[in-house]
Design a protein around this motif. Structure first.
Motif, PDB file in Angstrom:
ATOM      1  N   ALA A   1      45.454  62.243 116.476  1.00  0.00           N
ATOM      2  CA  ALA A   1      44.801  61.348 115.517  1.00  0.00           C
ATOM      3  C   ALA A   1      43.282  61.430 115.647  1.00  0.00           C
ATOM      4  O   ALA A   1      42.558  61.403 114.637  1.00  0.00           O
ATOM      5  CB  ALA A   1      45.285  59.920 115.728  1.00  0.00           C
ATOM      6  N   VAL A   2      42.779  61.540 116.869  1.00  0.00           N
ATOM      7  CA  VAL A   2      41.340  61.678 117.080  1.00  0.00           C
ATOM      8  C   VAL A   2      40.834  62.977 116.453  1.00  0.00           C
ATOM      9  O   VAL A   2      39.818  62.995 115.738  1.00  0.00           O
ATOM     10  CB  VAL A   2      41.005  61.649 118.589  1.00  0.00           C
ATOM     11  CG1 VAL A   2      39.544  62.036 118.828  1.00  0.00           C
ATOM     12  CG2 VAL A   2      41.272  60.258 119.163  1.00  0.00           C
TER      13      VAL A   2
ATOM     14  N   MET B   1      44.977  70.839 117.648  1.00  0.00           N
ATOM     15  CA  MET B   1      45.948  70.776 116.551  1.00  0.00           C
ATOM     16  C   MET B   1      45.574  69.690 115.549  1.00  0.00           C
ATOM     17  O   MET B   1      45.786  69.850 114.344  1.00  0.00           O
ATOM     18  CB  MET B   1      47.343  70.527 117.111  1.00  0.00           C
ATOM     19  CG  MET B   1      47.880  71.656 117.973  1.00  0.00           C
ATOM     20  SD  MET B   1      47.903  73.273 117.157  1.00  0.00           S
ATOM     21  CE  MET B   1      49.184  73.026 115.941  1.00  0.00           C
ATOM     22  N   GLY B   2      45.005  68.572 116.000  1.00  0.00           N
ATOM     23  CA  GLY B   2      44.567  67.543 115.075  1.00  0.00           C
ATOM     24  C   GLY B   2      43.495  68.056 114.125  1.00  0.00           C
ATOM     25  O   GLY B   2      43.523  67.774 112.922  1.00  0.00           O
ATOM     26  N   MET B   3      42.558  68.818 114.657  1.00  0.00           N
ATOM     27  CA  MET B   3      41.526  69.429 113.806  1.00  0.00           C
ATOM     28  C   MET B   3      42.126  70.408 112.810  1.00  0.00           C
ATOM     29  O   MET B   3      41.717  70.476 111.650  1.00  0.00           O
ATOM     30  CB  MET B   3      40.506  70.162 114.681  1.00  0.00           C
ATOM     31  CG  MET B   3      39.676  69.278 115.576  1.00  0.00           C
ATOM     32  SD  MET B   3      38.537  70.301 116.549  1.00  0.00           S
ATOM     33  CE  MET B   3      37.675  69.043 117.500  1.00  0.00           C
ATOM     34  N   GLU B   4      43.099  71.166 113.272  1.00  0.00           N
ATOM     35  CA  GLU B   4      43.662  72.234 112.460  1.00  0.00           C
ATOM     36  C   GLU B   4      44.413  71.720 111.229  1.00  0.00           C
ATOM     37  O   GLU B   4      44.225  72.218 110.126  1.00  0.00           O
ATOM     38  CB  GLU B   4      44.612  73.096 113.301  1.00  0.00           C
ATOM     39  CG  GLU B   4      43.921  74.043 114.242  1.00  0.00           C
ATOM     40  CD  GLU B   4      43.275  75.213 113.540  1.00  0.00           C
ATOM     41  OE1 GLU B   4      43.517  75.381 112.326  1.00  0.00           O
ATOM     42  OE2 GLU B   4      42.534  75.951 114.181  1.00  0.00           O
ATOM     43  N   PHE B   5      45.284  70.741 111.418  1.00  0.00           N
ATOM     44  CA  PHE B   5      46.186  70.381 110.334  1.00  0.00           C
ATOM     45  C   PHE B   5      45.459  69.795 109.131  1.00  0.00           C
ATOM     46  O   PHE B   5      45.834  70.050 107.989  1.00  0.00           O
ATOM     47  CB  PHE B   5      47.275  69.436 110.836  1.00  0.00           C
ATOM     48  CG  PHE B   5      48.410  70.137 111.503  1.00  0.00           C
ATOM     49  CD1 PHE B   5      49.331  70.849 110.759  1.00  0.00           C
ATOM     50  CD2 PHE B   5      48.543  70.117 112.880  1.00  0.00           C
ATOM     51  CE1 PHE B   5      50.380  71.520 111.366  1.00  0.00           C
ATOM     52  CE2 PHE B   5      49.593  70.794 113.496  1.00  0.00           C
ATOM     53  CZ  PHE B   5      50.509  71.490 112.738  1.00  0.00           C
ATOM     54  N   VAL B   6      44.398  68.999 109.348  1.00  0.00           N
ATOM     55  CA  VAL B   6      43.623  68.481 108.223  1.00  0.00           C
ATOM     56  C   VAL B   6      42.942  69.624 107.485  1.00  0.00           C
ATOM     57  O   VAL B   6      42.993  69.714 106.253  1.00  0.00           O
ATOM     58  CB  VAL B   6      42.573  67.461 108.714  1.00  0.00           C
ATOM     59  CG1 VAL B   6      41.702  66.994 107.554  1.00  0.00           C
ATOM     60  CG2 VAL B   6      43.253  66.267 109.353  1.00  0.00           C
TER      61      VAL B   6
END
Length: 494
Positions: free
Chosen positions: A303-304, A360-365
């Motif tokens: 989420a971060v 992975m949080g950075m990637e998916f957005v």
């Protein structure tokens, strides 16, 4: 409320991939799966999910996204009910495959509904941020929920829990989501069947190779069949007037690069959850609930990462987040290769898991926005379906490759451990080994850990390839930045 309904569906669909993971050791003992064949509990779902996602997206475009969304959710809930009552491995795998069909109908329609419900710019960026965070973080939430259900009830409840959730989503949808405009078209059934069959054969070939070796006749036949069927799929799509996979979408280098990155990253994240759940329960001795809690920090860090990407994407564009995210994921997986039987959760698992999750949080957005950027409205269903398809197919194919790596490494380790075990075994242990072929602890821990470490090496390679694609292929134009800020033209022709 519309976003809440859409995100709840995506959470249910994504969560189901990993909520079952935490129950895998219990399913294995209850229904007599081997460690390598156990991956079919995941792959039976993800293969039908990934193989039919494109057809699901097209169905929503043609018949209306809201009604198709509701049907997919109800089918998913019904299949979950069947899976909860499964009495043998065949019944469970059949129910998991049917769950994949329901997810394939609901998930791309949900993503397309975001594109048509929210205005392009900051509003849609925030909606995509929530959707991407749910897609990425749902895996960890599933592990926690699965741990609670297995610990307090039994493994069947990881499937039963979808039934009331699905019914609530189906009831809420007509109240908060408007029906979309229908777009005339045809259903590419032949394309859907050949793509799914080809991927099943390919995945089966890798898993068979882990069990029987690369020279096994059925292994070679599976790979040969996969090549023929997938070649037929490409020919069908090239000749079809309304293909399930619009090949012209790959003409845009950014979109093609995005699909390639998603393919690699999905392989890594599926493998991480699959093997770490086995490691923390079988080697570290965690209970299902403790294993679920062990993965809870993953959701927070994802989420971060998603929040950072959503906030700064209009300023810097998606490319920096794609490159840095993949590098962080690769670093986390490389760190996990150092685990052994003496590892601890705090010292060897938590740190690399958090590094991986931030990336992975950075990637998916970034990937979600890039895949749907500049796509005409009639093709948003196909574009979102193709992104989801690469995620599920990449996860299935990648997991089968990682299982092959695991099988090879664990077999080699077993050849070293078994003679030592036989020298020290009691007569009763020898008889049990002859009957089951399984060695007890601590020899079994050495075998499993060796295989898991080898699987993480390959997963790190997948993410390194994703970073290379992001660095070399992705190009962000000034018009893309304007669109992310809410200015510029809307989706134009391809």
């Amino acid at each position: 409320m519309a976003l809440l309904v859409i995100a709840s569906c995506q959470l249910m669909v994504v969560l189901d991939i990993t909520i079952v993971n935490i129950a895998l050791p219990h399913i294995q003992s209850a229904l007599d799966f081997s460690t390598t064949s156990l991956s079919w509990v995941v792959n039976a779902y993800t293969l039908t999910f990934g193989g039919l996602l494109l057809l699901g997206g097209r169905t929503g475009d043609i018949l209306g996204r809201r009604r198709v969304f509701i049907f997919g959710v109800l089918l998913f809930a019904f299949a979950s009910l069947l899976g909860g009552f499964a009495q043998n491995s065949g019944q469970l795998l059949g129910a998991r495959a049917l769950q994949g069909v329901g997810g394939a109908i609901a998930s791309p329609t949900a993503l397309a509904l975001i594109s048509t419900t929210f205005r392009e710019g900051p509003e849609r960026n925030r909606a995509f941020g929530v959707f991407a965070a749910v897609s990425a973080g749902g895996g960890a939430i599933g592990l926690l929920a699965g741990g609670m259900l297995v610990e307090w009830l039994n493994w069947r409840w990881v499937l039963f829990v979808n039934v009331p959730i699905g019914l609530l989503i189906a009831l809420a949808t007509p109240r908060f989501i408007k029906e979309s405009e229908r777009h005339p078209g045809r259903f590419d059934i032949a394309g859907a069947l050949t793509s799914t069959a080809g991927m099943v054969l390919l995945v089966y070939g890798f898993i068979r190779a882990a069990q029987e070796g690369w020279r096994d006749a059925l292994t070679l036949a599976s790979f040969a069949g996969a090549v023929v069927v997938l070649a037929a799929f490409v020919m069908i799509e090239r000749r079809s007037k309304q293909p399930i996979t619009p090949l012209h979408m790959f003409a845009d280098r950014n979109r093609a690069g995005t699909y390639g990155i998603m393919l690699c990253l999905a392989a890594a994240i599926f493998g991480m959850f699959f093997f770490l759940t086995l490691f923390v329960q079988d080697v570290l001795g965690f209970s299902p609930l403790a294993a679920g809690l062990a993965f809870l920090p993953v959701s927070a860090v994802i989420a971060v990462g998603a929040g950072l990407a959503s906030r700064f994407l209009p300023v810097y564009g998606p490319k920096p987040f794609m490159v840095v995210g993949a590098i962080l994921a690769a670093a986390g997986l490389a760190w996990l290769t150092l685990t052994d039987v003496h590892s601890t959760y705090a010292g060897s698992v938590l740190g690399p898991m958090l590094v991986f999750s931030l990336g992975m949080g950075m990637e998916f957005v970034s990937l979600t926005l890039m895949a749907l950027s500049n796509v005409p409205t009639p093709e948003t269903g196909a574009a979102s379906g193709l992104l989801n398809a690469t995620q599920q197919v990449g996860g299935s194919l990648g997991l089968s490759i990682l299982v092959t790596m695991y099988g090879t490494a664990s077999t080699n380790e077993a050849n070293e451990q078994i003679p030592d075990f036989l020298r020290q075994a009691t007569p009763a242990e020898r008889i049990r080994f002859e009957q089951t072929g399984q060695v007890p602890k601590p020899w079994s821990d050495e075998i499993l850990t060796s295989g898991v470490s080898a699987a993480f090496i390959m997963a790190a390679i997948f993410t390194a390839v994703a970073a290379l694609i992001a660095l070399v292929v992705i190009q962000v134009r000034p018009s893309d930045l304007e669109r992310l800020k809410g200015g510029g033209a809307g989706p134009g022709p391809m």
